[in-house]
Design a protein around this motif. Structure first.
Motif, mmCIF file in Angstrom:
data_model
loop_
_atom_site.group_PDB
_atom_site.id
_atom_site.type_symbol
_atom_site.label_atom_id
_atom_site.label_comp_id
_atom_site.label_asym_id
_atom_site.label_seq_id
_atom_site.Cartn_x
_atom_site.Cartn_y
_atom_site.Cartn_z
ATOM 1 N N GLU A 46 0.817 -1.219 0.000
ATOM 2 C CA GLU A 46 0.000 0.000 0.000
ATOM 3 C C GLU A 46 0.853 1.274 0.000
ATOM 4 O O GLU A 46 0.363 2.349 -0.315
ATOM 5 C CB GLU A 46 -0.966 0.000 1.187
ATOM 6 C CG GLU A 46 -0.329 0.183 2.545
ATOM 7 C CD GLU A 46 0.294 -1.090 3.148
ATOM 8 O OE1 GLU A 46 0.836 -0.985 4.260
ATOM 9 O OE2 GLU A 46 0.232 -2.160 2.508
ATOM 10 N N LYS A 47 2.131 1.153 0.315
ATOM 11 C CA LYS A 47 3.023 2.313 0.328
ATOM 12 C C LYS A 47 3.820 2.474 -0.964
ATOM 13 O O LYS A 47 4.584 3.425 -1.114
ATOM 14 C CB LYS A 47 3.991 2.217 1.507
ATOM 15 C CG LYS A 47 3.296 2.313 2.851
ATOM 16 C CD LYS A 47 4.291 2.224 3.975
ATOM 17 C CE LYS A 47 3.580 2.289 5.319
ATOM 18 N NZ LYS A 47 4.518 2.137 6.430
ATOM 19 N N CYS A 48 3.648 1.547 -1.918
ATOM 20 C CA CYS A 48 4.398 1.604 -3.178
ATOM 21 C C CYS A 48 3.990 2.845 -3.982
ATOM 22 O O CYS A 48 2.810 3.129 -4.156
ATOM 23 C CB CYS A 48 4.133 0.343 -4.009
ATOM 24 S SG CYS A 48 5.005 0.311 -5.591
ATOM 25 N N ILE A 49 4.984 3.587 -4.463
ATOM 26 C CA ILE A 49 4.722 4.798 -5.247
ATOM 27 C C ILE A 49 5.006 4.582 -6.740
ATOM 28 O O ILE A 49 5.029 5.530 -7.518
ATOM 29 C CB ILE A 49 5.532 6.002 -4.724
ATOM 30 C CG1 ILE A 49 7.039 5.708 -4.770
ATOM 31 C CG2 ILE A 49 5.060 6.388 -3.324
ATOM 32 C CD1 ILE A 49 7.917 6.919 -4.460
ATOM 33 N N ALA A 50 5.234 3.349 -7.151
ATOM 34 C CA ALA A 50 5.450 2.982 -8.556
ATOM 35 C C ALA A 50 6.611 3.742 -9.190
ATOM 36 O O ALA A 50 6.562 4.110 -10.350
ATOM 37 C CB ALA A 50 4.170 3.169 -9.364
ATOM 38 N N CYS A 51 7.678 3.934 -8.433
ATOM 39 C CA CYS A 51 8.829 4.679 -8.962
ATOM 40 C C CYS A 51 9.640 3.854 -9.963
ATOM 41 O O CYS A 51 10.397 4.407 -10.749
ATOM 42 C CB CYS A 51 9.733 5.144 -7.821
ATOM 43 S SG CYS A 51 10.594 3.806 -6.969
ATOM 44 N N THR A 52 9.508 2.546 -9.922
ATOM 45 C CA THR A 52 10.198 1.570 -10.776
ATOM 46 C C THR A 52 11.699 1.437 -10.509
ATOM 47 O O THR A 52 12.393 0.761 -11.260
ATOM 48 C CB THR A 52 9.959 1.785 -12.288
ATOM 49 O OG1 THR A 52 10.654 2.937 -12.741
ATOM 50 C CG2 THR A 52 8.481 1.881 -12.620
ATOM 51 N N ASN A 53 12.214 2.048 -9.465
ATOM 52 C CA ASN A 53 13.641 1.895 -9.143
ATOM 53 C C ASN A 53 14.023 0.430 -8.999
ATOM 54 O O ASN A 53 15.071 0.003 -9.492
ATOM 55 C CB ASN A 53 13.989 2.620 -7.832
ATOM 56 C CG ASN A 53 14.036 4.114 -7.991
ATOM 57 O OD1 ASN A 53 13.907 4.643 -9.076
ATOM 58 N ND2 ASN A 53 14.208 4.799 -6.867
ATOM 59 N N CYS A 54 13.186 -0.333 -8.339
ATOM 60 C CA CYS A 54 13.502 -1.744 -8.098
ATOM 61 C C CYS A 54 13.602 -2.525 -9.406
ATOM 62 O O CYS A 54 14.554 -3.283 -9.620
ATOM 63 C CB CYS A 54 12.473 -2.372 -7.168
ATOM 64 S SG CYS A 54 10.754 -2.252 -7.735
#
Length: 72
Positions: free
Chosen positions: A48-56
């Motif tokens: 629920e805290k994922c901001i979809a930055c795609t760094n991973c």
């Protein structure tokens, strides 16, 4: 922006690179599981805290991570 991150746990080598680049600190190696190739796979501990930055996903050398952006 909200997101959802998923892992191909059976091919994850547990290198931890994704864990190190997550700005929200919501990724971890699952020390309770060992996949078919003998590694502790990464997983999301607070989706629920994922901001979809795609760094991973960008950091993963084996492309085992999928990030979806959710419109909420």
């Amino acid at each position: 922006m909200k997101g959802r991150v998923s892992f191909s746990s059976e091919t994850c080598k547990g290198c931890g690179l994704c864990v190190s680049v997550c700005p929200m600190k919501i990724l971890a190696l699952d020390l309770t599981k060992v996949n078919g190739i003998g590694y502790n796979p990464a997983h999301c501990i607070a989706e629920e805290k994922c901001i979809a930055c795609t760094n991973c996903a960008l950091m993963c050398p084996d492309s085992v991570i999928t990030v979806e952006r959710l419109d909420v």
